[in-house]
Design a protein around this motif. Structure first.
Motif, PDB file in Angstrom:
ATOM      1  N   GLU A 105      -8.480   7.129   8.899  1.00  0.00           N
ATOM      2  CA  GLU A 105      -7.492   7.297   7.832  1.00  0.00           C
ATOM      3  C   GLU A 105      -6.114   7.624   8.416  1.00  0.00           C
ATOM      4  O   GLU A 105      -5.095   7.138   7.919  1.00  0.00           O
ATOM      5  CB  GLU A 105      -7.944   8.401   6.877  1.00  0.00           C
ATOM      6  N   SER A 106      -6.076   8.410   9.479  1.00  0.00           N
ATOM      7  CA  SER A 106      -4.778   8.754  10.074  1.00  0.00           C
ATOM      8  C   SER A 106      -4.099   7.517  10.673  1.00  0.00           C
ATOM      9  O   SER A 106      -2.871   7.407  10.622  1.00  0.00           O
ATOM     10  CB  SER A 106      -4.929   9.856  11.124  1.00  0.00           C
ATOM     11  N   VAL A 107      -4.868   6.582  11.199  1.00  0.00           N
ATOM     12  CA  VAL A 107      -4.295   5.339  11.728  1.00  0.00           C
ATOM     13  C   VAL A 107      -3.690   4.522  10.591  1.00  0.00           C
ATOM     14  O   VAL A 107      -2.573   4.008  10.705  1.00  0.00           O
ATOM     15  CB  VAL A 107      -5.363   4.521  12.496  1.00  0.00           C
ATOM     16  N   PHE A 108      -4.408   4.424   9.480  1.00  0.00           N
ATOM     17  CA  PHE A 108      -3.877   3.681   8.335  1.00  0.00           C
ATOM     18  C   PHE A 108      -2.646   4.376   7.754  1.00  0.00           C
ATOM     19  O   PHE A 108      -1.673   3.720   7.378  1.00  0.00           O
ATOM     20  CB  PHE A 108      -4.949   3.473   7.266  1.00  0.00           C
ATOM     21  N   ALA A 109      -2.652   5.702   7.700  1.00  0.00           N
ATOM     22  CA  ALA A 109      -1.483   6.438   7.202  1.00  0.00           C
ATOM     23  C   ALA A 109      -0.270   6.176   8.091  1.00  0.00           C
ATOM     24  O   ALA A 109       0.850   5.986   7.589  1.00  0.00           O
ATOM     25  CB  ALA A 109      -1.796   7.936   7.142  1.00  0.00           C
ATOM     26  N   GLU A 110      -0.480   6.135   9.392  1.00  0.00           N
ATOM     27  CA  GLU A 110       0.624   5.843  10.313  1.00  0.00           C
ATOM     28  C   GLU A 110       1.151   4.427  10.069  1.00  0.00           C
ATOM     29  O   GLU A 110       2.364   4.209  10.049  1.00  0.00           O
ATOM     30  CB  GLU A 110       0.173   5.980  11.764  1.00  0.00           C
ATOM     31  N   ARG A 111       0.276   3.466   9.853  1.00  0.00           N
ATOM     32  CA  ARG A 111       0.713   2.089   9.607  1.00  0.00           C
ATOM     33  C   ARG A 111       1.559   1.992   8.337  1.00  0.00           C
ATOM     34  O   ARG A 111       2.529   1.249   8.298  1.00  0.00           O
ATOM     35  CB  ARG A 111      -0.485   1.156   9.520  1.00  0.00           C
ATOM     36  N   ILE A 112       1.200   2.759   7.317  1.00  0.00           N
ATOM     37  CA  ILE A 112       1.991   2.763   6.080  1.00  0.00           C
ATOM     38  C   ILE A 112       3.388   3.306   6.368  1.00  0.00           C
ATOM     39  O   ILE A 112       4.389   2.746   5.939  1.00  0.00           O
ATOM     40  CB  ILE A 112       1.298   3.600   4.980  1.00  0.00           C
ATOM     41  N   VAL A 124       0.850  -1.192   0.000  1.00  0.00           N
ATOM     42  CA  VAL A 124       0.000   0.000   0.000  1.00  0.00           C
ATOM     43  C   VAL A 124       0.885   1.240   0.000  1.00  0.00           C
ATOM     44  O   VAL A 124       1.954   1.251   0.615  1.00  0.00           O
ATOM     45  CB  VAL A 124      -0.917   0.019   1.248  1.00  0.00           C
ATOM     46  N   THR A 125       0.426   2.276  -0.693  1.00  0.00           N
ATOM     47  CA  THR A 125       1.088   3.575  -0.631  1.00  0.00           C
ATOM     48  C   THR A 125       0.075   4.591  -0.107  1.00  0.00           C
ATOM     49  O   THR A 125      -1.118   4.307  -0.033  1.00  0.00           O
ATOM     50  CB  THR A 125       1.582   4.039  -2.017  1.00  0.00           C
ATOM     51  N   GLU A 126       0.552   5.770   0.220  1.00  0.00           N
ATOM     52  CA  GLU A 126      -0.368   6.811   0.709  1.00  0.00           C
ATOM     53  C   GLU A 126      -1.424   7.172  -0.349  1.00  0.00           C
ATOM     54  O   GLU A 126      -2.523   7.579   0.011  1.00  0.00           O
ATOM     55  CB  GLU A 126       0.418   8.040   1.166  1.00  0.00           C
ATOM     56  N   ILE A 128      -0.632  -4.300   2.780  1.00  0.00           N
ATOM     57  CA  ILE A 128      -0.771  -4.614   1.359  1.00  0.00           C
ATOM     58  C   ILE A 128      -2.198  -4.383   0.888  1.00  0.00           C
ATOM     59  O   ILE A 128      -3.135  -4.329   1.684  1.00  0.00           O
ATOM     60  CB  ILE A 128      -0.329  -6.069   1.056  1.00  0.00           C
ATOM     61  N   ILE A 129      -2.319  -4.229  -0.418  1.00  0.00           N
ATOM     62  CA  ILE A 129      -3.622  -4.023  -1.041  1.00  0.00           C
ATOM     63  C   ILE A 129      -3.818  -5.087  -2.114  1.00  0.00           C
ATOM     64  O   ILE A 129      -2.848  -5.555  -2.718  1.00  0.00           O
ATOM     65  CB  ILE A 129      -3.740  -2.589  -1.607  1.00  0.00           C
ATOM     66  N   PHE A 130      -5.061  -5.481  -2.300  1.00  0.00           N
ATOM     67  CA  PHE A 130      -5.416  -6.437  -3.353  1.00  0.00           C
ATOM     68  C   PHE A 130      -6.062  -5.635  -4.467  1.00  0.00           C
ATOM     69  O   PHE A 130      -7.064  -4.958  -4.252  1.00  0.00           O
ATOM     70  CB  PHE A 130      -6.396  -7.490  -2.833  1.00  0.00           C
ATOM     71  N   GLU A 131      -5.481  -5.718  -5.639  1.00  0.00           N
ATOM     72  CA  GLU A 131      -5.965  -4.946  -6.779  1.00  0.00           C
ATOM     73  C   GLU A 131      -6.509  -5.900  -7.834  1.00  0.00           C
ATOM     74  O   GLU A 131      -5.843  -6.863  -8.215  1.00  0.00           O
ATOM     75  CB  GLU A 131      -4.798  -4.133  -7.351  1.00  0.00           C
ATOM     76  N   ASP A 132      -7.719  -5.637  -8.287  1.00  0.00           N
ATOM     77  CA  ASP A 132      -8.327  -6.431  -9.346  1.00  0.00           C
ATOM     78  C   ASP A 132      -7.540  -6.154 -10.626  1.00  0.00           C
ATOM     79  O   ASP A 132      -7.482  -5.023 -11.104  1.00  0.00           O
ATOM     80  CB  ASP A 132      -9.793  -6.040  -9.505  1.00  0.00           C
ATOM     81  N   GLU A 133      -6.918  -7.190 -11.166  1.00  0.00           N
ATOM     82  CA  GLU A 133      -6.063  -7.024 -12.337  1.00  0.00           C
ATOM     83  C   GLU A 133      -6.827  -6.508 -13.556  1.00  0.00           C
ATOM     84  O   GLU A 133      -6.310  -5.721 -14.347  1.00  0.00           O
ATOM     85  CB  GLU A 133      -5.368  -8.342 -12.662  1.00  0.00           C
TER      86      GLU A 133
END
Length: 187
Positions: free
Chosen positions: A42-49, A18-20, A57-62
């Motif tokens: 969102e701030s918690v997720f930004a801190e985790r990044i 994952v990126t910001e 990680i993120i799952f992206e539909d190809e």
């Protein structure tokens, strides 16, 4: 389910760090997956990044290049003993250990349209491999799950996680709070 269809679905998912820039997609998935009382910010997720990028990680539909789900985790020096270390919206930087042997699997979510096809089970397994590959030295995985989330419990148990304790009334669930089940697995 036709086994070839199962592998086709998995082949269409890209797993990446994952990126910001992904934060709005992560928040969309968070809101579609959890009731407001247990959604993280969102701030918690930004801190985790920032703190442990190799643990988010993120799952992206190809086919569509749209986010289909995410998996957020944190490296720690030990399995949390204090129930407060599992609290929602906790600070990842407070408990982070760069070379810690424990990975705390803090949040796993897949959009509703991708559920019910075996996708979650496969993505969980693939994610565990991704975490191990990108975070050398891990020996233990730990997670917390709502006792009422039977599908998630089934996936985790099938993957080898075992209940080690309960946190009474951890998850708000209507009129009654549900227990949180702490599960661990040696890697």
């Amino acid at each position: 389910m036709d086994i070839s269809l199962h592998f086709l679905i998995i082949k269409l998912m890209i797993i990446r760090r994952v990126t910001e820039r992904d934060l709005s997609a992560v928040m969309k998935i968070e809101k579609a997956s959890f009731i407001p009382a247990i959604q993280e910010t969102e701030s918690v997720f930004a801190e985790r990044i920032r703190v442990c990028g190799n643990c988010f990680i993120i799952f992206e539909d190809e086919a569509t290049h749209n986010a289909a789900g995410y998996f957020s985790a944190e490296r720690r020096a030990a399995v949390p003993k204090d129930d407060g270390d599992f609290s929602l919206n906790h600070s990842a930087s407070r408990t982070y250990a760069a070379d810690g042997p424990v990975i705390y699997l803090s949040s796993f979510a897949v959009l509703p349209q991708y559920r019910g096809k075996g996708t979650g089970r496969s993505l969980f397994s693939d994610s565990m491999e991704w975490f191990a590959e990108h975070n050398p030295g891990l020996t233990t995985a730990v997670l917390l799950v709502n006792e009422t989330w039977k599908n998630a419990l089934h996936i985790y148990t099938q993957y080898g996680f075992r209940e080690t304790r309960r946190i009474r009334g951890f998850f708000p669930d209507g009129e009654r709070a549900a227990d949180g089940i702490v599960m661990e697995k040696k890697l």
